[in-house]
Design an enzyme around this catalytic site. Structure first.
Site, PDB file in Angstrom:
ATOM      1  N   ASP A 168       9.478 -13.229   1.613  1.00  0.00           N
ATOM      2  CA  ASP A 168      10.860 -13.517   1.923  1.00  0.00           C
ATOM      3  C   ASP A 168      10.873 -14.069   3.350  1.00  0.00           C
ATOM      4  O   ASP A 168       9.882 -13.943   4.080  1.00  0.00           O
ATOM      5  CB  ASP A 168      11.684 -12.233   1.811  1.00  0.00           C
ATOM      6  CG  ASP A 168      13.121 -12.428   2.241  1.00  0.00           C
ATOM      7  OD1 ASP A 168      13.786 -13.310   1.683  1.00  0.00           O
ATOM      8  OD2 ASP A 168      13.564 -11.712   3.149  1.00  0.00           O
ATOM      9  N   ASP A 215      14.187 -14.483   5.953  1.00  0.00           N
ATOM     10  CA  ASP A 215      15.053 -13.776   6.908  1.00  0.00           C
ATOM     11  C   ASP A 215      14.885 -12.266   6.797  1.00  0.00           C
ATOM     12  O   ASP A 215      15.014 -11.696   5.707  1.00  0.00           O
ATOM     13  CB  ASP A 215      16.521 -14.129   6.629  1.00  0.00           C
ATOM     14  CG  ASP A 215      16.789 -15.614   6.801  1.00  0.00           C
ATOM     15  OD1 ASP A 215      17.245 -16.011   7.872  1.00  0.00           O
ATOM     16  OD2 ASP A 215      16.520 -16.368   5.841  1.00  0.00           O
ATOM     17  N   ASP A 225      12.319  -7.409   2.412  1.00  0.00           N
ATOM     18  CA  ASP A 225      13.013  -6.454   3.275  1.00  0.00           C
ATOM     19  C   ASP A 225      14.278  -5.883   2.660  1.00  0.00           C
ATOM     20  O   ASP A 225      14.960  -5.095   3.316  1.00  0.00           O
ATOM     21  CB  ASP A 225      13.387  -7.132   4.606  1.00  0.00           C
ATOM     22  CG  ASP A 225      14.464  -8.189   4.437  1.00  0.00           C
ATOM     23  OD1 ASP A 225      15.513  -8.076   5.091  1.00  0.00           O
ATOM     24  OD2 ASP A 225      14.255  -9.129   3.661  1.00  0.00           O
TER      25      ASP A 225
END
Length: 231
Positions: free
Chosen positions: A17, A19, A180
């Site tokens: 991922d 961001d 995240d």
């Protein structure tokens, strides 16, 4: 020619991922949203404590800010109206404060040198993700990039993940997702791949509540962690 690290098989792939996983982009995202509120003639309602909302996207930031300004649930038509302007503000100042997390670049290089394919699968629009990675000087480290609008669907739908692996020359059956958020966890579960969630992202150690296959506390540990998940 670099030799594959012992235990690394052809097709082994690590999907990241963007961001909140590879880079802390929250300050620039929040600044873009606050620029919209300034254009509305309002005070800037979002602050550093809203970084988790920032990582859920532009519309989420607009909803939160408008709810604070209006004292209630925002009108979705107003959110839709301001979303393109938010993207324009963000495009014009995409990497003023954004930085790769400590050790992230070195970890990606180490994975590549060991023989892993590496790619990015993000819910950020593809053009913005390309722009950000180039601004951070790391785009060439990744064999593929799939964004929110590359396909008609986005994470946690499995299709973008499949494409991110395939474009990098990997095999989904031999892939790992590093993320995240719960979206990343659900994506990995949808494709049947192991997932490691970072503890230095917006949720911190609280991300353990999702019970991922592994937790990544620092990027220096990533090569060994990936090896263990694919063993």
């Amino acid at each position: 020619m670099l030799q594959k690290r012992a235990g690394v098989r052809a097709g082994d792939c690590v999907v990241f991922d963007l961001d909140g996983t590879l880079a802390d982009t929250s300050a620039d995202l929040l600044a873009a949203a606050n620029a919209c509120f300034t254009a509305m003639g309002a005070a800037c309602p979002l602050g550093a404590g809203d970084s988790l909302t920032a990582f859920h996207g532009g519309r989420a930031m607009l909803r939160l800010g408008l709810s604070r300004l209006r004292g209630g649930a925002p009108d979705e038509a107003e959110v839709d109206r301001w979303y393109p302007e938010l993207l324009e503000h963000y495009r014009g100042a995409i990497a003023v404060h954004s930085r790769m997390y400590p050790g992230a670049t070195d970890a990606v290089v180490a994975l590549r040198d060991a023989g892993y394919a590496v790619s990015v699968c993000t819910n950020k629009p593809e053009a913005l993700a390309e722009q950000l990675l180039r601004a951070l000087g790391v785009r060439d480290l990744f064999a593929a990039l799939v964004g929110a609008d590359t396909l008609p669907t986005r994470k946690p739908d499995p299709a973008p993940y499949h494409l991110a692996v395939e474009r990098a020359g990997g095999r989904v059956a031999r892939s790992v997702l590093i993320g995240d958020t719960e979206t990343d966890l659900l994506t990995a579960r949808a494709v049947g791949s192991p997932v490691a969630l970072v503890t230095f992202g917006p949720e911190g150690e609280a991300i353990a509540r999702l019970k991922p296959d592994a937790l990544l506390h620092r990027y220096e540990d990533l090569p060994a962690l990936v090896g263990g998940l694919l063993a």
